[in-house]
Design a protein around this motif. Sequence first.
Motif, PDB file in Angstrom:
ATOM      1  N   ASP A 262      56.301  32.654  38.526  1.00 15.72           N
ATOM      2  CA  ASP A 262      56.994  33.642  37.704  1.00 15.72           C
ATOM      3  C   ASP A 262      56.851  35.038  38.324  1.00 15.72           C
ATOM      4  O   ASP A 262      57.802  35.809  38.372  1.00 15.72           O
ATOM      5  N   THR A 263      55.644  35.334  38.794  1.00  9.66           N
ATOM      6  CA  THR A 263      55.320  36.666  39.304  1.00  9.66           C
ATOM      7  C   THR A 263      54.529  36.518  40.597  1.00  9.66           C
ATOM      8  O   THR A 263      53.656  35.651  40.708  1.00  9.66           O
TER       9      THR A 263
ATOM     10  N   LEU B  71      44.199  47.302  42.176  1.00 10.60           N
ATOM     11  CA  LEU B  71      43.780  46.036  41.577  1.00 10.60           C
ATOM     12  C   LEU B  71      42.812  46.277  40.420  1.00 10.60           C
ATOM     13  O   LEU B  71      42.913  45.652  39.362  1.00 10.60           O
ATOM     14  N   ILE B  72      41.893  47.216  40.609  1.00 10.88           N
ATOM     15  CA  ILE B  72      40.938  47.533  39.543  1.00 10.88           C
ATOM     16  C   ILE B  72      41.653  48.118  38.327  1.00 10.88           C
ATOM     17  O   ILE B  72      41.352  47.771  37.178  1.00 10.88           O
ATOM     18  N   GLU B  73      42.617  48.990  38.563  1.00 13.96           N
ATOM     19  CA  GLU B  73      43.334  49.614  37.454  1.00 13.96           C
ATOM     20  C   GLU B  73      44.188  48.603  36.687  1.00 13.96           C
ATOM     21  O   GLU B  73      44.324  48.689  35.459  1.00 13.96           O
ATOM     22  N   ILE B  74      44.767  47.633  37.389  1.00 15.04           N
ATOM     23  CA  ILE B  74      45.468  46.563  36.679  1.00 15.04           C
ATOM     24  C   ILE B  74      44.473  45.778  35.842  1.00 15.04           C
ATOM     25  O   ILE B  74      44.727  45.451  34.675  1.00 15.04           O
ATOM     26  N   GLY B  75      43.308  45.484  36.442  1.00 14.82           N
ATOM     27  CA  GLY B  75      42.273  44.753  35.720  1.00 14.82           C
ATOM     28  C   GLY B  75      41.826  45.452  34.461  1.00 14.82           C
ATOM     29  O   GLY B  75      41.584  44.810  33.426  1.00 14.82           O
ATOM     30  N   LYS B  76      41.709  46.769  34.484  1.00 16.14           N
ATOM     31  CA  LYS B  76      41.293  47.524  33.303  1.00 16.14           C
ATOM     32  C   LYS B  76      42.280  47.375  32.152  1.00 16.14           C
ATOM     33  O   LYS B  76      41.914  47.523  30.978  1.00 16.14           O
ATOM     34  N   ARG B  77      43.527  47.076  32.460  1.00 18.88           N
ATOM     35  CA  ARG B  77      44.573  46.955  31.448  1.00 18.88           C
ATOM     36  C   ARG B  77      44.739  45.523  30.936  1.00 18.88           C
ATOM     37  O   ARG B  77      45.600  45.263  30.103  1.00 18.88           O
ATOM     38  N   MET B  78      43.922  44.612  31.458  1.00 24.89           N
ATOM     39  CA  MET B  78      43.977  43.230  30.984  1.00 24.89           C
ATOM     40  C   MET B  78      43.182  43.085  29.692  1.00 24.89           C
ATOM     41  O   MET B  78      42.230  43.825  29.433  1.00 24.89           O
ATOM     42  N   LYS B  79      43.572  42.140  28.874  1.00 27.72           N
ATOM     43  CA  LYS B  79      42.926  41.938  27.585  1.00 27.72           C
ATOM     44  C   LYS B  79      41.523  41.337  27.747  1.00 27.72           C
ATOM     45  O   LYS B  79      41.229  40.662  28.728  1.00 27.72           O
ATOM     46  N   GLY B  80      40.697  41.585  26.751  1.00 26.89           N
ATOM     47  CA  GLY B  80      39.418  40.898  26.641  1.00 26.89           C
ATOM     48  C   GLY B  80      38.382  41.279  27.676  1.00 26.89           C
ATOM     49  O   GLY B  80      38.351  42.392  28.191  1.00 26.89           O
ATOM     50  N   SER B  81      37.547  40.283  28.003  1.00 31.05           N
ATOM     51  CA  SER B  81      36.395  40.536  28.865  1.00 31.05           C
ATOM     52  C   SER B  81      36.800  40.878  30.294  1.00 31.05           C
ATOM     53  O   SER B  81      36.054  41.556  30.999  1.00 31.05           O
TER      54      SER B  81
ATOM     55  N   LEU C  30      51.242  40.104  33.327  1.00 29.55           N
ATOM     56  CA  LEU C  30      50.142  39.163  33.537  1.00 29.55           C
ATOM     57  C   LEU C  30      49.515  38.742  32.216  1.00 29.55           C
ATOM     58  O   LEU C  30      49.158  37.570  32.033  1.00 29.55           O
ATOM     59  N   ASN C  31      49.366  39.668  31.286  1.00 28.43           N
ATOM     60  CA  ASN C  31      48.849  39.319  29.960  1.00 28.43           C
ATOM     61  C   ASN C  31      49.776  38.333  29.251  1.00 28.43           C
ATOM     62  O   ASN C  31      49.318  37.387  28.594  1.00 28.43           O
ATOM     63  N   MET C  32      51.073  38.537  29.413  1.00 26.81           N
ATOM     64  CA  MET C  32      52.043  37.646  28.800  1.00 26.81           C
ATOM     65  C   MET C  32      51.910  36.218  29.332  1.00 26.81           C
ATOM     66  O   MET C  32      51.913  35.242  28.581  1.00 26.81           O
ATOM     67  N   LEU C  33      51.771  36.089  30.651  1.00 31.45           N
ATOM     68  CA  LEU C  33      51.621  34.758  31.240  1.00 31.45           C
ATOM     69  C   LEU C  33      50.341  34.081  30.759  1.00 31.45           C
ATOM     70  O   LEU C  33      50.324  32.881  30.466  1.00 31.45           O
ATOM     71  N   ARG C  34      49.284  34.849  30.657  1.00 29.31           N
ATOM     72  CA  ARG C  34      48.006  34.280  30.198  1.00 29.31           C
ATOM     73  C   ARG C  34      48.113  33.840  28.748  1.00 29.31           C
ATOM     74  O   ARG C  34      47.594  32.780  28.360  1.00 29.31           O
ATOM     75  N   ASP C  35      48.775  34.642  27.929  1.00 25.48           N
ATOM     76  CA  ASP C  35      48.952  34.287  26.509  1.00 25.48           C
ATOM     77  C   ASP C  35      49.741  32.992  26.356  1.00 25.48           C
ATOM     78  O   ASP C  35      49.550  32.236  25.399  1.00 25.48           O
ATOM     79  N   LYS C  36      50.629  32.716  27.301  1.00 26.29           N
ATOM     80  CA  LYS C  36      51.463  31.508  27.256  1.00 26.29           C
ATOM     81  C   LYS C  36      50.818  30.337  27.997  1.00 26.29           C
ATOM     82  O   LYS C  36      51.453  29.303  28.202  1.00 26.29           O
TER      83      LYS C  36
ATOM     84  N   LEU D 273      38.672  35.610  36.969  1.00 25.55           N
ATOM     85  CA  LEU D 273      38.676  36.189  35.629  1.00 25.55           C
ATOM     86  C   LEU D 273      40.025  36.022  34.947  1.00 25.55           C
ATOM     87  O   LEU D 273      40.101  35.799  33.732  1.00 25.55           O
ATOM     88  N   TYR D 274      41.088  36.127  35.727  1.00 31.22           N
ATOM     89  CA  TYR D 274      42.429  36.005  35.159  1.00 31.22           C
ATOM     90  C   TYR D 274      42.776  34.547  34.885  1.00 31.22           C
ATOM     91  O   TYR D 274      43.319  34.202  33.830  1.00 31.22           O
ATOM     92  N   GLY D 275      42.463  33.701  35.855  1.00 29.91           N
ATOM     93  CA  GLY D 275      42.742  32.287  35.697  1.00 29.91           C
ATOM     94  C   GLY D 275      43.991  31.837  36.427  1.00 29.91           C
ATOM     95  O   GLY D 275      44.969  31.433  35.801  1.00 29.91           O
ATOM     96  N   SER D 276      43.959  31.901  37.762  1.00 24.78           N
ATOM     97  CA  SER D 276      45.068  31.394  38.561  1.00 24.78           C
ATOM     98  C   SER D 276      44.535  30.837  39.870  1.00 24.78           C
ATOM     99  O   SER D 276      43.780  31.525  40.572  1.00 24.78           O
ATOM    100  N   PRO D 277      44.906  29.613  40.226  1.00 25.04           N
ATOM    101  CA  PRO D 277      44.482  29.055  41.521  1.00 25.04           C
ATOM    102  C   PRO D 277      45.172  29.735  42.688  1.00 25.04           C
ATOM    103  O   PRO D 277      44.790  29.508  43.838  1.00 25.04           O
TER     104      PRO D 277
END
Length: 827
Positions: free
Chosen positions: A472-473, A561-571, A144-150, A178-182
Amino acid sequence: MGIIERIFQPAVSRRRFLQATAATGAAATVVGGTTLRETRAQAPAAAAAETKITKNICHQCPARCGIDVYTTNGKVHAIYGNTDHPIANGKLCPKGPLGTYILYDPDRFKSPMKRTNPNKGRNEDPKFVPISWDEALQTVADRLNMLRDKNESHRFALLYGRGWGASCAGLQGTFGKLYGSPNVAIGHSSMCSDGSIKSKQATDGNGSYNAHDYRNTNYLLLMGCGFLEAFRPYNYVMQMWGHMRSKSPKTRVTAVDVHMNTTLAASDRALMIKPGTDGAFALAVAHVILTKGLWERSFVGDFKDGENRFKAGETVDPELFQEKWTRGLVEWWNIELKDRTPEWAEGITTILARDIIATATEFGSTRPAMAIFERGVHAHSNGILNGMAVHSLNALVGSLFAEGGMMYQMGPSYGAMPVDEADFMDDYAKDGPWKSQPRIDLKGHEDGYLMANNMMQEVGPNSLAGKPYKLDTIMFYLNNAVWTAPNGQQWEEALKELFVIDTSPFPGETAMMADIILPDHTFLERLQDAPTYPFEGWPLAQLRVPAIKPLYDTKYYGDTLIEIGKRMKGSMGAYYKELKDSENVIRHLAKGFEADPGDNGVKDFESWKEKGVWYKKRYLWQQRNGDFFEWDGKAYAKPMSADEVKAKLLKTPSGKFEFRSGWLEAKADWIASKTGRDRAKLMFPHWEEPQNPGGGDMFMVTPKVAMHAEGRGSNLPHAISLLQPVMGGRDQAYIEIHPETAKQRGIADGDRVRVKTSVGSIEGVCRLFEGVRPDTLVYPMEHGHWAQGRWAKGRGPGHSGDITVNQSDRITGQCNYYSTKVTIEKA
């Protein structure tokens, strides 16, 4: 000695007991230097059994019945209805006790796993290998971080099924923001009953399911809803059936469906209708109510001089009618109803005109009365029109918000979330490139489904076609789209291209296509909140408390879901670290009860956990003889203004029940261009022939049955054996066919048959049944799995989804499960 004494004769009589105890007390028998009593005392005592009762919520259907879970020495062995729960009332349906089967299902996933076989398909072994939770969660977060970076975060979609509360499905919306996906999150409602929701949105302004006052109703018109098979909340509905059919006056019932089921068999009048023609029936009922002057004048209004001018085939001057809480009745009559006679409807529905007249006369002259419908009515291309027509009958007899009528569910007094998502929105979340991307299902899009809530059935096919882009995912929660979607073959092809994350505890079809398995707890192992599904209107919230510690290395979806969120970059990561875990969320929800304690004394997290349910047993509004009142603490005595009614109850543009729908009228140009409907009448309930794809000559209906547990019952032997009680299916579900139809095709009882459409074919065994319409095949949809577990896999007949064409109502988004026409032949 009497018969009772002979049957229940005690092993030791009172006299013999006293004699024995006296003897041993007077003279101690010496055995090896000690008395017998002392010998027994010195023997090692067996550990006393410790039984505890835990409050939980059944997960076998949407009813959300409160349950008492009995655990002895760490093993769950019994489930009963919670006597203090307003839905269960100490009772359960046949599915309820089977929760132990769910917990101890030997085919459950026992830890996170990853796929090692890159090939995907029905006959491909995923070759899963166990991995740690840290590796599994980090794998997902890295992707998910990779997709956001791209700048491609829109290519991640999260699909969910029967979500429960703020601690699981409720977290998904914030994750998407927060992640940014419709596409986070897309619900299953279009594959459930959005046709019902949108029909009510169009007429009374409430895009929701109705709650019902069954206790006080005197008439039920049941249309395609499987009331005694699977209508929500099922357990409570069965309880109310007993009450309605034994009270005085007894509630009279007319049931309309395409085959003989429990509901029709138990009703006063059973009408078997041609599939997709329910709207024609309802229009004719409305015609009779008006021509006979049976409408509720205090709610609808009346002719100014009191003379009834509704006469078949004749138009009416709108100026002569004074409406009260409705809009557009005379226009509806003039443009549609005046010609919709029972005789006309007989030619459409095949129901005799005399039965339509009798039903309409009873329904229109009995107060209070309700017309209730579900998928049998709205799962067709004309579904919203059918639904609007049926729901309009409730307005004509004044049942909306009335005693013995229907209303809408109030929500619980939850406290605020522990963290405010608005404080953690970075620039990408606020205005990243994902903002310009449409949803993958084209919900809300001019070229797609502008007015739909969800279009889950389009996700797989759209991604496969790259329309509007390829995902993609994709992640699934309580969702087995590969199996439940129509023409699931397209989903199988779509998932071969995607990185798939599944959170099911069970090895379903979607899980077999997955790259990562993040297995959820079963419901007896979770701490989880759940507001009620529509019930009696007043607010109610349950708490699911774990009966035992998780048997395996699984994790509650909310925490996943919360644990995945904790591993996301930034805010975004900072937000989830501060959110902490799902229990923290639930504890904050319970803080709302401090200011608004429940009627049962629940005032905080601990008392909620102890009782298992919080509720406030009073619906706040009531319509009585055409006037609306609010509860003042003692009675419905506070008059409501028209503005208050519009804000709280009839939420249409006019603040009235709209036979002329302002919601549809606002989009009339779009509707006319996309559906080809007549712009002059598309905003009214009107008759439209259904479109039946598939290329066959027979209708196919796959109704829910009492043992259908939303897919969770397919790997439970006990549920399988009771699935189809009328036909006697034990090891399979039978395809029901009328004897005359079978004879014409050279098919005998018990023959193996092939059912075909333009998208595929399946095989199964048929049974002759006169309770099926001659033009219709009927069989439950629970079977036909190629995964799901050792008892589910390969159980016939083949899955109905493999031959169901993916067609949807353009306005509601409702999947037209019951529109496909099929061909049947001997295999």
